[in-house]
Motif scaffolding. Structure first.
Motif, mmCIF file in Angstrom:
data_model
loop_
_atom_site.group_PDB
_atom_site.id
_atom_site.type_symbol
_atom_site.label_atom_id
_atom_site.label_comp_id
_atom_site.label_asym_id
_atom_site.label_seq_id
_atom_site.Cartn_x
_atom_site.Cartn_y
_atom_site.Cartn_z
ATOM 1 N N ILE A 36 -12.822 15.100 7.694
ATOM 2 C CA ILE A 36 -11.686 14.222 8.007
ATOM 3 C C ILE A 36 -10.443 15.096 8.146
ATOM 4 C CG2 ILE A 36 -10.239 12.299 7.271
ATOM 5 C CD1 ILE A 36 -12.990 11.265 7.756
ATOM 6 N N ARG A 37 -9.758 14.951 9.260
ATOM 7 C CA ARG A 37 -8.526 15.685 9.518
ATOM 8 C C ARG A 37 -7.360 14.696 9.574
ATOM 9 N NH1 ARG A 37 -11.506 18.638 7.936
ATOM 10 N NH2 ARG A 37 -12.479 20.479 8.859
ATOM 11 N N GLN A 38 -6.152 15.232 9.561
ATOM 12 C CA GLN A 38 -4.964 14.360 9.550
ATOM 13 C C GLN A 38 -4.260 14.333 10.902
ATOM 14 O OE1 GLN A 38 -2.094 14.685 6.230
ATOM 15 N NE2 GLN A 38 -3.405 16.292 5.389
ATOM 16 N N ILE A 39 -3.817 13.157 11.280
ATOM 17 C CA ILE A 39 -2.840 13.004 12.359
ATOM 18 C C ILE A 39 -1.554 12.520 11.692
ATOM 19 C CG2 ILE A 39 -2.179 11.643 14.389
ATOM 20 C CD1 ILE A 39 -5.154 11.598 15.153
ATOM 21 N N ILE A 40 -0.482 13.239 11.922
ATOM 22 C CA ILE A 40 0.780 12.921 11.252
ATOM 23 C C ILE A 40 1.622 12.019 12.161
ATOM 24 C CG2 ILE A 40 2.910 13.908 10.327
ATOM 25 C CD1 ILE A 40 0.322 14.426 8.670
ATOM 26 N N CYS A 41 1.964 10.842 11.626
ATOM 27 C CA CYS A 41 2.760 9.875 12.401
ATOM 28 C C CYS A 41 4.238 10.033 12.068
ATOM 29 C CB CYS A 41 2.385 8.438 12.044
ATOM 30 S SG CYS A 41 0.659 8.019 12.230
ATOM 31 N N ALA A 42 5.052 9.898 13.098
ATOM 32 C CA ALA A 42 6.485 9.662 12.895
ATOM 33 C C ALA A 42 6.738 8.212 13.282
ATOM 34 C CB ALA A 42 7.310 10.597 13.771
ATOM 35 N N MET A 43 7.644 7.564 12.542
ATOM 36 C CA MET A 43 7.921 6.153 12.812
ATOM 37 C C MET A 43 8.949 6.031 13.931
ATOM 38 S SD MET A 43 5.755 4.983 10.715
ATOM 39 C CE MET A 43 6.010 3.207 10.867
ATOM 40 N N ARG A 44 8.611 5.211 14.912
ATOM 41 C CA ARG A 44 9.480 5.070 16.080
ATOM 42 C C ARG A 44 10.879 4.580 15.729
ATOM 43 N NH1 ARG A 44 7.243 4.047 21.433
ATOM 44 N NH2 ARG A 44 4.992 4.332 21.516
ATOM 45 N N GLN A 45 10.973 3.719 14.684
ATOM 46 C CA GLN A 45 12.265 3.100 14.384
ATOM 47 C C GLN A 45 13.169 4.016 13.568
ATOM 48 O OE1 GLN A 45 9.390 2.521 12.936
ATOM 49 N NE2 GLN A 45 9.541 1.487 10.958
ATOM 50 N N ASN A 46 12.633 5.138 13.089
ATOM 51 C CA ASN A 46 13.432 6.068 12.298
ATOM 52 C C ASN A 46 13.897 7.230 13.170
ATOM 53 O OD1 ASN A 46 12.854 4.380 10.202
ATOM 54 N ND2 ASN A 46 11.271 5.688 9.306
ATOM 55 N N ASP A 47 14.706 8.090 12.552
ATOM 56 C CA ASP A 47 15.281 9.164 13.376
ATOM 57 C C ASP A 47 14.914 10.544 12.839
ATOM 58 O OD1 ASP A 47 16.705 9.159 11.091
ATOM 59 O OD2 ASP A 47 18.660 8.753 12.004
ATOM 60 N N ARG A 48 13.746 10.644 12.207
ATOM 61 C CA ARG A 48 13.391 11.952 11.686
ATOM 62 C C ARG A 48 12.106 12.504 12.313
ATOM 63 N NH1 ARG A 48 13.035 11.269 5.398
ATOM 64 N NH2 ARG A 48 12.812 13.514 5.626
ATOM 65 N N GLU B 16 -10.285 11.295 12.189
ATOM 66 C CA GLU B 16 -8.920 11.813 12.251
ATOM 67 C C GLU B 16 -8.018 10.686 11.759
ATOM 68 O OE1 GLU B 16 -8.665 13.413 16.252
ATOM 69 O OE2 GLU B 16 -10.065 15.030 15.732
ATOM 70 N N VAL B 17 -7.686 10.749 10.486
ATOM 71 C CA VAL B 17 -6.968 9.652 9.843
ATOM 72 C C VAL B 17 -5.469 9.901 9.974
ATOM 73 C CG1 VAL B 17 -6.967 10.716 7.527
ATOM 74 C CG2 VAL B 17 -6.851 8.226 7.751
ATOM 75 N N ARG B 18 -4.733 8.845 10.209
ATOM 76 C CA ARG B 18 -3.287 9.017 10.430
ATOM 77 C C ARG B 18 -2.485 8.311 9.352
ATOM 78 N NH1 ARG B 18 -2.777 7.059 16.296
ATOM 79 N NH2 ARG B 18 -4.919 7.808 16.338
ATOM 80 N N TRP B 19 -1.302 8.810 9.162
ATOM 81 C CA TRP B 19 -0.377 8.207 8.206
ATOM 82 C C TRP B 19 0.986 8.839 8.443
ATOM 83 C CZ3 TRP B 19 1.484 10.674 3.459
ATOM 84 C CH2 TRP B 19 1.156 12.037 3.420
ATOM 85 N N ALA B 20 1.999 8.217 7.873
ATOM 86 C CA ALA B 20 3.375 8.648 8.127
ATOM 87 C C ALA B 20 3.984 9.180 6.837
ATOM 88 C CB ALA B 20 4.213 7.480 8.656
ATOM 89 N N PRO B 21 3.931 10.500 6.598
ATOM 90 C CA PRO B 21 4.446 11.048 5.332
ATOM 91 C C PRO B 21 5.908 10.697 5.076
ATOM 92 C CG PRO B 21 3.871 12.814 6.891
ATOM 93 C CD PRO B 21 3.346 11.543 7.449
ATOM 94 N N GLU B 22 6.684 10.426 6.119
ATOM 95 C CA GLU B 22 8.100 10.091 5.892
ATOM 96 C C GLU B 22 8.251 8.810 5.075
ATOM 97 O OE1 GLU B 22 10.027 8.060 9.644
ATOM 98 O OE2 GLU B 22 8.460 9.400 10.332
ATOM 99 N N GLN B 23 7.189 8.001 4.985
ATOM 100 C CA GLN B 23 7.248 6.770 4.192
ATOM 101 C C GLN B 23 6.749 6.979 2.764
ATOM 102 O OE1 GLN B 23 4.894 4.192 6.922
ATOM 103 N NE2 GLN B 23 6.790 3.047 7.130
ATOM 104 N N THR C 185 0.840 -1.212 0.000
ATOM 105 C CA THR C 185 0.000 0.000 0.000
ATOM 106 C C THR C 185 0.870 1.255 0.000
ATOM 107 O OG1 THR C 185 -0.210 -0.112 2.417
ATOM 108 C CG2 THR C 185 -1.992 -1.085 1.109
ATOM 109 N N VAL C 186 1.947 1.215 0.765
ATOM 110 C CA VAL C 186 2.833 2.382 0.809
ATOM 111 C C VAL C 186 3.512 2.575 -0.554
ATOM 112 C CG1 VAL C 186 4.977 3.281 1.827
ATOM 113 C CG2 VAL C 186 3.190 2.332 3.307
ATOM 114 N N ALA C 187 3.848 1.467 -1.198
ATOM 115 C CA ALA C 187 4.539 1.555 -2.496
ATOM 116 C C ALA C 187 3.701 2.271 -3.553
ATOM 117 C CB ALA C 187 4.904 0.147 -3.000
ATOM 118 N N VAL C 188 2.388 2.109 -3.469
ATOM 119 C CA VAL C 188 1.549 2.732 -4.509
ATOM 120 C C VAL C 188 1.093 4.139 -4.116
ATOM 121 C CG1 VAL C 188 0.783 0.479 -5.326
ATOM 122 C CG2 VAL C 188 -0.664 1.739 -3.689
#
Ligand SMILES: [Zn+2]
Length: 409
Positions: free
Chosen positions: A150-162, A108-115, A78-81
């Protein structure tokens, strides 16, 4: 008080028509199988199946396999597309339409833009692409007679450093539909405390935070979410049930639970009424910190302690996990007075929706219209909207439950 109306047949249409507030749902876990296939074809991405039913089945089986590797593989596709402006806009727009069909009036939908930093994207353009898609979906739903936000919640990934960069982008885009920040990804081994700078940035800029915690890791992780992360809600938090213990003698009501409202249709009072709360559970309940519970997802990932195993001691890692809906501590936590909400988490992988979760709650725990109204008001109160917007939302929820829902609408 809600005026009673004759309960219509509780078919899927009735459940779908109930107004809902969705607090925990991943954009990259909610794609339509046909969309995954079409977007994959555009970019030449290979999928396990190129036929919608087959792909849907593959996602569900992989998520249900008990293998974390297979579960994570589903998101690779899903992330790839979702690596271009047009793909993000499309997925976001369709997300709104599908949510409206599901009866959601605010989400409030969430996703991680860094991906999703494909060739033409950076954190800001990615967030803004999703915002445009969400707004387009809202307008289209309105044209079809459905008011939804619908609003956004922005996720940061715990395993990354950004995470700090991500938090900064979230703050920068507050006027583009961003209402909160989240930490997602592997919980164990990647504590919230490693993301202090990001969480501090949110706090200094008064951006609300929710943190995935108490799903893949236990009480300490939730404590960090609350005190390092200043989380206003807990993503999942189902393992708070591991901080319950039975009072002695079993069968008597302890002071912690004696004044809690009983479910009117449970007779005799359930044995669960005798649980005492540990200090963290007391804090979470007494401060009414909302739990974003996702029962179907929790069952797939072994996140929830089994109801039978709550309050008993087990060696680390050996506590039995809930395998079916009736083993999930959802109703126990609600009965103990926690601010519980119900959420889908990943509609595609968990083959669920708000409507499906409502149907399970009705079938397994006997929830009725008043229960769903109470759950939905709790969720509306827990949104990251302004006080005025929350009040409006609660009014819309109340109005929706006062009108006889049109079956099959
Ligand atoms: Zn989640």
């Amino acid at each position: 008080m809600v005026t009673p109306w004759p309960e219509p047949a509780h078919d899927e249409g009735w459940f779908a028509s109930l107004p809902k507030v969705c607090l925990h749902d991943h954009l990259d876990g909610a794609l339509r199988p046909t969309t995954v296939i079409e977007l994959a074809a555009e970019i030449g991405h290979e999928l396990p199946s190129h036929e919608p039913a087959g792909l849907e089945q593959w996602f569900a089986e992989a998520a249900d396999s008990g293998s974390l590797a297979r579960y994570l593989e589903t998101f690779e596709h899903t992330v790839a597309v979702m690596q271009s402006v047009s793909a993000l806009e499309r997925v976001a727009r369709e997300y709104v339409l599908d949510s409206a069909t599901d009866g959601v009036i605010h989400g409030e939908v969430r996703w991680a833009p860094e991906q999703h930093l494909g060739s033409d994207l950076n954190l800001d353009t990615a967030i803004q692409a999703v915002d445009r898609g969400l707004r387009a979906g809202e307008a289209e739903a309105a044209d079809r007679g459905r008011r939804i936000s619908i609003r956004q919640i922005i996720c940061a990934m715990r395993q990354n450093d950004r995470s700090l960069q991500v938090a900064e982008a979230a703050v920068r885009n507050r006027d583009r539909g961003v209402v909160g920040f989240d930490l997602a990804g592997p919980e164990a081994g990647f504590p919230a405390s490693e993301h202090r700078a990001a969480l501090e940035h949110c706090a200094q800029n008064f951006l609300p935070v929710t943190v995935h915690a108490g799903e893949a890791d236990g009480l300490a992780s939730m404590q960090q979410a609350l005190f390092d992360g200043r989380a206003l809600r807990i993503g999942h938090g189902v393992r708070i049930a591991e901080d319950l213990s039975p009072r002695e003698p079993r069968g008597t009501l302890g002071e912690n639970v004696s004044r809690l409202p009983r479910r009117r249709d449970l007779s005799p009072p359930p044995a669960t009424a005798v649980y005492a709360l540990g200090p963290l559970a007391s804090w979470v309940r007494d401060r009414r910190i909302p739990l974003e519970l996702c029962p179907c997802s929790n069952l797939q990932t072994d996140a929830a302690p089994s109801l039978d195993a709550i309050g008993r001691d087990y060696p680390a890692g050996e506590r039995p996990r809930a395998k079916k809906y009736s083993d999930h501590p959802f109703e126990l936590l609600r009965e103990l007075g926690f601010a519980v909400t119900v959420n889908p988490d990943n509609r595609l992988m968990s083959r669920t929706s708000m409507t499906h979760e409502f149907m399970e709650l009705a079938g397994v725990f006997g929830y009725d219209r008043e229960d769903f109204l109470a759950l939905t008001v709790t969720a509306a109160e827990a949104t990251f909207l302004s006080a005025g917007d929350r009040d409006d939302l609660i009014e819309r929820v109340m109005a929706g439950y006062s009108d006889a829902p049109v079956v099959g609408s």
